[in-house]
Design an enzyme around this catalytic site. Structure first.
Site, PDB file in Angstrom:
ATOM      1  N   THR A  91     -71.913  18.497  62.635  1.00  0.00           N
ATOM      2  CA  THR A  91     -73.305  18.435  62.177  1.00  0.00           C
ATOM      3  C   THR A  91     -73.767  17.009  61.943  1.00  0.00           C
ATOM      4  O   THR A  91     -74.905  16.656  62.259  1.00  0.00           O
ATOM      5  CB  THR A  91     -73.463  19.251  60.875  1.00  0.00           C
TER       6      THR A  91
ATOM      7  N   THR B 158     -68.193  20.466  59.472  1.00  0.00           N
ATOM      8  CA  THR B 158     -67.682  21.020  58.215  1.00  0.00           C
ATOM      9  C   THR B 158     -66.976  22.359  58.359  1.00  0.00           C
ATOM     10  O   THR B 158     -66.149  22.711  57.522  1.00  0.00           O
ATOM     11  CB  THR B 158     -68.821  21.180  57.189  1.00  0.00           C
ATOM     12  N   ASP B 159     -67.294  23.124  59.420  1.00  0.00           N
ATOM     13  CA  ASP B 159     -66.778  24.496  59.486  1.00  0.00           C
ATOM     14  C   ASP B 159     -65.251  24.557  59.535  1.00  0.00           C
ATOM     15  O   ASP B 159     -64.642  25.448  58.939  1.00  0.00           O
ATOM     16  CB  ASP B 159     -67.368  25.228  60.696  1.00  0.00           C
TER      17      ASP B 159
ATOM     18  N   SER C 175     -67.545  21.771  65.433  1.00  0.00           N
ATOM     19  CA  SER C 175     -66.189  21.973  64.906  1.00  0.00           C
ATOM     20  C   SER C 175     -65.705  23.409  65.034  1.00  0.00           C
ATOM     21  O   SER C 175     -64.512  23.678  64.881  1.00  0.00           O
ATOM     22  CB  SER C 175     -66.084  21.510  63.451  1.00  0.00           C
TER      23      SER C 175
END
Length: 339
Positions: A12, A85-86, A54
């Protein structure tokens, strides 16, 4: 000034708006241009190993990141990896096992909103990461996010949209960054000896989440395709009668084939202890089952990927490696194994 290598992987923080939604499109140089204050903190050079969401991160990408750190380890004082972030917590845990005993920091960060947005957490997260990476007492693999430092083996993404997306599970925050100042709560380890790199990861690991009324047979089918199954049990660790019967029936065959079953819990905090209740104690003792105790699921999975890639010759050696404390990933095992 400290010399830091920024490694771009996408996510992101590097995303642009497209007609199909956000997608990585910014280079590390593009991202760095949004935080001109970094020149007051450290000297930064950049490289990119991939530029993906990710969601698509795999052990092959972890190898690319670890290889980039290894190839440039002597040239730089620290490393900052920009990541989505995932799966960031998985990557941080994986790199904790692939890069061990590092006196130089490997910092992983990201953002809940792209850095090119007017309102974003990306600029703060990235600048904080360089502040932490440039500090002489920083070491090993850590996440810096929302002003908090989290050990690479202790992070979990608990919020999908909020800026405070990550929490440290069963371990305190070693440090925080407030108004550009690093405040340490825990002293550094101060490693002795050389950094150790491990490039191989065996990805034959699957997670079986127990649900009430689950029919037997699923575990058996999973072990036909995977070498290790992590069972997310209920509470402090128990197996329903039907699954227990399946374990007793299949375990002699699975042990002969070198398969692994590792017990953990669906409860995020405080860890497991299978010896508390009858529904867990006997099966754990009869088969000497590995138990994750206070480890995060992300650390459990990636540690198993790491140890299965090692040249282990016996179950006892696997057990010793699994319970070996790496980057503070497990605290309770020694006490509970002896009690």
């Amino acid at each position: 000034m400290k010399k830091i290598l920024m490694i771009g992987t996408g996510g992101t923080i590097a995303s642009k708006q497209t007609e199909n939604g956000l997608a990585p499109g910014l280079t590390p140089e593009d991202i760095l241009a949004y935080i001109p204050r970094v020149k007051e903190v450290c000297e930064v050079e950049t490289m990119q190993v991939c530029n993906i969401d990710s969601t698509n991160v795999s052990p092959a990408h972890w190898q690319m990141m670890a290889q980039a750190v290894r190839d440039h380890y002597e040239k730089y004082d620290g490393f900052v990896i920009c990541h989505g972030t995932d799966t960031l917590a998985y990557t941080a845990a994986a790199l904790s096992y692939m890069i061990q005993n590092s006196p130089k920091p490997v910092v992983i960060t990201g953002a809940q909103k792209p850095i090119n947005m007017d309102v974003t957490d990306a600029k703060t997260n990235l600048l904080d990461s360089f502040i932490y990476a440039a500090d002489p007492d920083s070491e090993d693999v850590s996440i810096v996010f929302d002003g908090k430092v989290i050990l690479g083996t202790r992070a979990k993404k608990e919020r999908a949209k909020s800026y405070n997306a990550f929490s440290s599970i069963n371990f305190p925050y070693p440090a925080v960054i407030q108004d550009g100042q690093l405040i340490r709560y825990l002293p550094p380890v101060c490693h002795q000896g050389d950094v150790r790199f491990y490039m191989d990861m065996k990805d034959s690991v699957y997670v079986l989440k127990l649900v009430p009324g689950m029919k037997p047979g699923v575990l058996t089918r999973l072990l036909e395709d995977y070498d290790c199954v992590v069972i997310e049990s209920f509470g402090v660790g128990g197996l329903p009668e039907a699954i227990t019967a399946e374990v007793y029936e299949g375990m002699p065959k699975w042990l002969k084939e070198g398969k692994l079953i590792v017990m953990t819990t669906q409860v995020v905090s405080e860890g497991s202890n299978m010896t508390v209740y009858e529904v867990g104690k006997k099966v754990k003792q009869d088969f000497d089952l590995l138990e994750a105790y206070d480890m995060t699921l992300e650390a459990t999975i990636t540690k198993l990927m790491w140890l299965m890639a090692q040249k282990t010759e016996s179950y006892e050696e696997i057990k010793q490696l699994f319970y070996k404390r790496i980057n503070h990933d497990i605290l309770f095992a020694k006490f509970r194994e002896e009690s």
